[in-house]
Design a protein around this motif. Sequence first.
Motif, PDB file in Angstrom:
ATOM      1  N   ASP A 297       1.374  -7.740  -9.882  1.00  0.00           N
ATOM      2  CA  ASP A 297       1.491  -8.721  -8.320  1.00  0.00           C
ATOM      3  C   ASP A 297       1.920  -9.704  -8.597  1.00  0.00           C
TER       4      ASP A 297
ATOM      5  N   ARG B 209      -0.540   4.459 -10.206  1.00  0.00           N
ATOM      6  CA  ARG B 209       0.028   3.326 -10.722  1.00  0.00           C
ATOM      7  C   ARG B 209       0.069   4.349 -12.219  1.00  0.00           C
TER       8      ARG B 209
ATOM      9  N   THR C  63       0.788  -1.040   0.185  1.00  0.00           N
ATOM     10  CA  THR C  63      -0.217  -0.019   0.239  1.00  0.00           C
ATOM     11  C   THR C  63       0.424   1.268  -0.012  1.00  0.00           C
TER      12      THR C  63
ATOM     13  N   TRP D 184       2.773  -1.754 -12.979  1.00  0.00           N
ATOM     14  CA  TRP D 184       2.608  -2.382 -11.330  1.00  0.00           C
ATOM     15  C   TRP D 184       1.766  -4.240 -11.799  1.00  0.00           C
TER      16      TRP D 184
ATOM     17  N   LEU E 277      -5.559 -10.781  -2.020  1.00  0.00           N
ATOM     18  CA  LEU E 277      -6.750 -10.506  -2.916  1.00  0.00           C
ATOM     19  C   LEU E 277      -7.569  -9.090  -3.153  1.00  0.00           C
ATOM     20  N   GLU E 278      -7.875  -9.324  -1.830  1.00  0.00           N
ATOM     21  CA  GLU E 278      -9.138  -7.707  -1.444  1.00  0.00           C
ATOM     22  C   GLU E 278      -7.873  -6.841  -1.850  1.00  0.00           C
ATOM     23  N   ASN E 279      -6.511  -6.777  -2.016  1.00  0.00           N
ATOM     24  CA  ASN E 279      -6.141  -5.882  -2.243  1.00  0.00           C
ATOM     25  C   ASN E 279      -5.536  -5.537  -3.500  1.00  0.00           C
ATOM     26  N   ALA E 280      -5.439  -6.461  -4.108  1.00  0.00           N
ATOM     27  CA  ALA E 280      -4.138  -6.523  -5.842  1.00  0.00           C
ATOM     28  C   ALA E 280      -4.628  -6.918  -7.136  1.00  0.00           C
ATOM     29  N   THR E 281      -4.609  -6.272  -7.953  1.00  0.00           N
ATOM     30  CA  THR E 281      -4.912  -6.421  -9.229  1.00  0.00           C
ATOM     31  C   THR E 281      -4.537  -7.041  -9.827  1.00  0.00           C
ATOM     32  N   ASP E 282      -5.440  -8.845 -10.080  1.00  0.00           N
ATOM     33  CA  ASP E 282      -4.845  -9.766 -11.529  1.00  0.00           C
ATOM     34  C   ASP E 282      -3.622 -10.195 -11.172  1.00  0.00           C
TER      35      ASP E 282
ATOM     36  N   ARG F 179       2.295   1.711  -3.369  1.00  0.00           N
ATOM     37  CA  ARG F 179       1.534   1.713  -4.567  1.00  0.00           C
ATOM     38  C   ARG F 179       1.219   3.798  -4.106  1.00  0.00           C
TER      39      ARG F 179
END
Length: 130
Positions: free
Chosen positions: A70, A63, A55, A68, A88-93, A58
Amino acid sequence: MTDTPGLLNRGEDDRNTIERLTVAALQHLNSVVLFTVDLTEDCGTSVADQLELRTAIRERFPRSDRQWIDVLSKSDLDEFFKHESLYLENATDPIRVSAETGQNLEPLKDRFIQATTEAAENQQAPIPKP
């Protein structure tokens, strides 16, 4: 491309020289960030601390400033799944990888090549020398 040492979840004033060089590289290079986490916590850092660090990085390097990706490592281990939903609640793909089994290493390579190509195409002016 540069492979920087990992950062620990601590304040800027508490970082060592190597960690400060990592932050400087992120500040001054048109780079793609491969943010790799160990959801098994075998690295000695809790998932909560890894998420806090993610966090903070980032927010410091949004972005819009850089690509970026993960990366969730050690996906072949049972311990991996204990904390996956939290991440997964905090990451994108995110991409799940295992160096042990080779899982998703080629897709990671492909995604990295695509991201670096896009970063190079979108690079504006070179960074001035200090």
